[in-house]
Design a protein around this motif. Sequence first.
Motif, PDB file in Angstrom:
ATOM      1  N   UNK A 169    -105.466  42.945 -19.642  1.00 53.15           N
ATOM      2  CA  UNK A 169    -105.225  42.199 -18.403  1.00 53.15           C
ATOM      3  C   UNK A 169    -104.991  43.131 -17.210  1.00 53.15           C
ATOM      4  N   UNK A 170    -105.462  42.712 -16.050  1.00 52.44           N
ATOM      5  CA  UNK A 170    -105.336  43.517 -14.832  1.00 52.44           C
ATOM      6  C   UNK A 170    -103.877  43.791 -14.488  1.00 52.44           C
ATOM      7  N   UNK A 171    -102.989  42.822 -14.716  1.00 55.40           N
ATOM      8  CA  UNK A 171    -101.594  43.083 -14.344  1.00 55.40           C
ATOM      9  C   UNK A 171    -100.945  44.121 -15.263  1.00 55.40           C
ATOM     10  N   UNK A 172    -101.396  44.214 -16.519  1.00 54.65           N
ATOM     11  CA  UNK A 172    -100.911  45.266 -17.407  1.00 54.65           C
ATOM     12  C   UNK A 172    -101.386  46.626 -16.900  1.00 54.65           C
ATOM     13  N   UNK A 173    -102.636  46.687 -16.508  1.00 51.66           N
ATOM     14  CA  UNK A 173    -103.184  47.935 -15.966  1.00 51.66           C
ATOM     15  C   UNK A 173    -102.414  48.341 -14.704  1.00 51.66           C
ATOM     16  N   UNK A 174    -102.156  47.365 -13.830  1.00 52.09           N
ATOM     17  CA  UNK A 174    -101.376  47.632 -12.618  1.00 52.09           C
ATOM     18  C   UNK A 174     -99.962  48.105 -12.973  1.00 52.09           C
ATOM     19  N   UNK A 175     -99.378  47.476 -13.995  1.00 50.58           N
ATOM     20  CA  UNK A 175     -98.034  47.865 -14.443  1.00 50.58           C
ATOM     21  C   UNK A 175     -98.022  49.343 -14.845  1.00 50.58           C
ATOM     22  N   UNK A 176     -98.947  49.737 -15.704  1.00 45.39           N
ATOM     23  CA  UNK A 176     -98.982  51.121 -16.191  1.00 45.39           C
ATOM     24  C   UNK A 176     -99.165  52.111 -15.054  1.00 45.39           C
ATOM     25  N   UNK A 177    -100.029  51.805 -14.114  1.00 48.76           N
ATOM     26  CA  UNK A 177    -100.281  52.710 -12.998  1.00 48.76           C
ATOM     27  C   UNK A 177     -99.070  52.816 -12.072  1.00 48.76           C
ATOM     28  N   UNK A 178     -98.305  51.727 -11.951  1.00 43.88           N
ATOM     29  CA  UNK A 178     -97.129  51.724 -11.081  1.00 43.88           C
ATOM     30  C   UNK A 178     -95.887  52.308 -11.757  1.00 43.88           C
ATOM     31  N   UNK A 179     -95.662  51.953 -13.015  1.00 50.61           N
ATOM     32  CA  UNK A 179     -94.417  52.329 -13.690  1.00 50.61           C
ATOM     33  C   UNK A 179     -94.569  53.485 -14.675  1.00 50.61           C
ATOM     34  N   UNK A 180     -95.668  53.530 -15.410  1.00 53.58           N
ATOM     35  CA  UNK A 180     -95.779  54.494 -16.496  1.00 53.58           C
ATOM     36  C   UNK A 180     -94.878  54.076 -17.647  1.00 53.58           C
ATOM     37  N   UNK A 181     -94.517  55.028 -18.491  1.00 50.28           N
ATOM     38  CA  UNK A 181     -93.688  54.741 -19.665  1.00 50.28           C
ATOM     39  C   UNK A 181     -92.214  54.742 -19.284  1.00 50.28           C
TER      40      UNK A 181
END
Length: 178
Positions: free
Chosen positions: A34-46
Amino acid sequence: MSWIAQLVVAVGWHPRNLNVEWATIETRLGTQLPADYRDFCEAFGAGEFCDYLTVYASAGGADSELVDSQETNRRIIVEHPVVAKGYLPYGLYQPGVQGGILQWGASVQGDEFAWLAHSTTAPETWPVLARDDAGGWQRFDMSMGKFLYRLLADESFEGFGGFGAVGQTSPPFFTPRS
Protein backbone atom coordinates in the motif's frame (compact mmCIF):
# COMPACT_ATOMS: atom_id res chain seq x y z
CA MET A 1 -3.67 15.72 4.47
CA SER A 2 -2.76 12.03 4.33
CA TRP A 3 -2.97 9.78 7.39
CA ILE A 4 0.82 9.48 7.43
CA ALA A 5 1.18 13.28 7.33
CA GLN A 6 -1.30 13.51 10.23
CA LEU A 7 0.69 10.88 12.13
CA VAL A 8 3.91 12.86 11.53
CA VAL A 9 2.26 15.92 13.09
CA ALA A 10 0.70 13.96 15.97
CA VAL A 11 4.05 12.54 17.10
CA GLY A 12 6.08 15.69 16.35
CA TRP A 13 8.26 13.89 13.83
CA HIS A 14 10.45 15.35 11.10
CA PRO A 15 10.15 13.10 8.01
CA ARG A 16 13.40 11.43 7.07
CA ASN A 17 12.68 11.18 3.30
CA LEU A 18 14.45 7.83 3.09
CA ASN A 19 15.30 6.35 -0.29
CA VAL A 20 13.74 2.86 -0.29
CA GLU A 21 14.22 0.33 -3.09
CA TRP A 22 10.56 -0.63 -3.42
CA ALA A 23 11.01 -2.70 -6.59
CA THR A 24 13.48 -5.00 -4.81
CA ILE A 25 11.37 -5.25 -1.64
CA GLU A 26 8.11 -5.92 -3.48
CA THR A 27 9.78 -8.53 -5.70
CA ARG A 28 11.07 -10.36 -2.62
CA LEU A 29 7.63 -10.17 -1.02
CA GLY A 30 5.72 -11.15 -4.15
CA THR A 31 3.26 -8.26 -4.06
CA GLN A 32 3.00 -4.50 -4.23
CA LEU A 33 2.51 -2.71 -0.93
CA PRO A 34 0.00 0.00 0.00
CA ALA A 35 1.10 3.56 -0.79
CA ASP A 36 0.60 4.72 2.79
CA TYR A 37 2.96 1.98 4.04
CA ARG A 38 5.56 3.12 1.53
CA ASP A 39 5.04 6.73 2.66
CA PHE A 40 5.35 5.59 6.29
CA CYS A 41 8.71 3.90 5.69
CA GLU A 42 10.12 6.87 3.80
CA ALA A 43 8.99 9.29 6.53
CA PHE A 44 9.72 7.29 9.69
CA GLY A 45 12.07 4.41 8.89
CA ALA A 46 12.48 1.72 11.55
CA GLY A 47 11.44 2.42 15.13
CA GLU A 48 8.74 2.16 17.75
CA PHE A 49 5.70 4.18 18.82
CA CYS A 50 5.20 4.93 22.50
CA ASP A 51 7.60 2.17 23.61
CA TYR A 52 4.81 -0.20 22.54
CA LEU A 53 4.19 -0.68 18.82
CA THR A 54 6.70 -1.55 16.12
CA VAL A 55 5.88 -1.24 12.43
CA TYR A 56 7.99 -3.61 10.33
CA ALA A 57 9.55 -0.91 8.19
CA SER A 58 12.52 -0.17 6.01
CA ALA A 59 15.47 1.92 7.14
CA GLY A 60 16.25 2.67 3.49
CA GLY A 61 17.69 0.84 0.52
CA ALA A 62 16.53 -2.76 0.09
CA ASP A 63 16.29 -3.34 3.86
CA SER A 64 12.83 -4.55 4.89
CA GLU A 65 11.75 -5.83 8.29
CA LEU A 66 8.37 -6.66 6.74
CA VAL A 67 9.90 -8.98 4.14
CA ASP A 68 12.26 -10.52 6.70
CA SER A 69 9.34 -11.20 9.04
CA GLN A 70 7.17 -12.67 6.29
CA GLU A 71 9.98 -14.93 5.06
CA THR A 72 10.58 -16.12 8.65
CA ASN A 73 6.86 -16.83 9.12
CA ARG A 74 6.78 -18.84 5.88
CA ARG A 75 9.82 -20.88 6.97
CA ILE A 76 8.31 -21.59 10.39
CA ILE A 77 5.10 -22.89 8.80
CA VAL A 78 7.08 -25.20 6.52
CA GLU A 79 9.13 -26.53 9.44
CA HIS A 80 6.22 -26.63 11.92
CA PRO A 81 2.89 -26.93 10.02
CA VAL A 82 0.84 -26.73 13.23
CA VAL A 83 1.82 -23.02 13.42
CA ALA A 84 -0.38 -22.39 10.36
CA LYS A 85 -3.41 -22.66 12.68
CA GLY A 86 -2.42 -19.27 14.10
CA TYR A 87 -3.27 -17.67 10.77
CA LEU A 88 -6.77 -19.12 10.56
CA PRO A 89 -9.22 -18.41 9.09
CA TYR A 90 -7.22 -16.47 6.47
CA GLY A 91 -3.88 -18.24 6.15
CA LEU A 92 -0.50 -16.60 5.74
CA TYR A 93 -0.08 -14.54 2.57
CA GLN A 94 1.87 -16.47 -0.06
CA PRO A 95 2.84 -15.16 -3.50
CA GLY A 96 0.68 -16.76 -6.17
CA VAL A 97 -2.07 -17.56 -3.65
CA GLN A 98 -5.06 -15.25 -3.70
CA GLY A 99 -5.02 -13.90 -0.16
CA GLY A 100 -3.87 -14.11 3.42
CA ILE A 101 -2.31 -12.36 6.37
CA LEU A 102 0.64 -10.08 5.71
CA GLN A 103 1.88 -8.89 9.10
CA TRP A 104 3.20 -5.32 9.26
CA GLY A 105 3.69 -4.84 13.00
CA ALA A 106 3.62 -6.07 16.58
CA SER A 107 3.46 -4.76 20.12
CA VAL A 108 5.62 -5.48 23.14
CA GLN A 109 2.62 -7.36 24.57
CA GLY A 110 2.43 -9.76 21.63
CA ASP A 111 -0.34 -7.99 19.72
CA GLU A 112 -0.07 -8.50 15.96
CA PHE A 113 -1.01 -6.09 13.19
CA ALA A 114 -1.46 -7.10 9.56
CA TRP A 115 -3.24 -6.56 6.31
CA LEU A 116 -5.66 -9.03 4.85
CA ALA A 117 -3.73 -8.98 1.58
CA HIS A 118 -5.31 -10.24 -1.61
CA SER A 119 -3.67 -10.63 -5.00
CA THR A 120 -6.80 -9.58 -6.91
CA THR A 121 -7.39 -6.28 -5.08
CA ALA A 122 -5.42 -3.06 -4.93
CA PRO A 123 -3.16 -2.91 -1.85
CA GLU A 124 -4.80 0.39 -0.84
CA THR A 125 -8.04 -1.53 -0.24
CA TRP A 126 -6.55 -4.16 2.08
CA PRO A 127 -8.18 -3.98 5.52
CA VAL A 128 -6.13 -4.00 8.71
CA LEU A 129 -6.30 -7.03 10.97
CA ALA A 130 -5.28 -6.89 14.64
CA ARG A 131 -5.01 -9.67 17.18
CA ASP A 132 -4.08 -9.63 20.83
CA ASP A 133 -2.64 -12.64 22.61
CA ALA A 134 -6.07 -13.70 23.88
CA GLY A 135 -8.20 -13.72 20.77
CA GLY A 136 -8.82 -13.95 17.09
CA TRP A 137 -8.24 -11.41 14.39
CA GLN A 138 -10.31 -8.20 14.48
CA ARG A 139 -10.92 -6.47 11.16
CA PHE A 140 -10.64 -2.72 10.69
CA ASP A 141 -11.78 -1.46 7.29
CA MET A 142 -9.18 1.27 7.04
CA SER A 143 -5.61 1.77 5.87
CA MET A 144 -2.58 1.09 8.04
CA GLY A 145 -1.90 4.84 8.25
CA LYS A 146 -5.42 5.60 9.44
CA PHE A 147 -5.31 2.72 11.93
CA LEU A 148 -1.99 3.93 13.38
CA TYR A 149 -3.15 7.53 13.59
CA ARG A 150 -6.43 6.60 15.23
CA LEU A 151 -4.77 4.15 17.64
CA LEU A 152 -2.08 6.61 18.70
CA ALA A 153 -3.72 10.04 18.48
CA ASP A 154 -7.52 9.84 18.19
CA GLU A 155 -9.18 9.78 21.61
CA SER A 156 -12.53 8.86 20.02
CA PHE A 157 -11.07 5.56 18.76
CA GLU A 158 -11.61 2.75 21.21
CA GLY A 159 -8.17 1.39 20.45
CA PHE A 160 -7.14 -2.20 20.45
CA GLY A 161 -6.03 -4.63 23.12
CA GLY A 162 -6.17 -2.06 25.90
CA PHE A 163 -3.92 0.38 24.05
CA GLY A 164 -4.98 3.59 22.41
CA ALA A 165 -5.11 7.36 22.75
CA VAL A 166 -8.02 7.24 25.22
CA GLY A 167 -6.73 8.28 28.63
CA GLN A 168 -3.15 8.96 27.55
CA THR A 169 -1.47 11.51 29.78
CA SER A 170 1.26 12.39 27.29
CA PRO A 171 1.24 12.85 23.52
CA PRO A 172 2.25 9.93 21.29
CA PHE A 173 5.90 9.71 20.24
CA PHE A 174 8.16 7.79 17.89
CA THR A 175 11.62 6.49 18.75
CA PRO A 176 13.79 5.61 15.73
CA ARG A 177 16.14 2.64 15.73
CA SER A 178 19.61 3.63 14.67
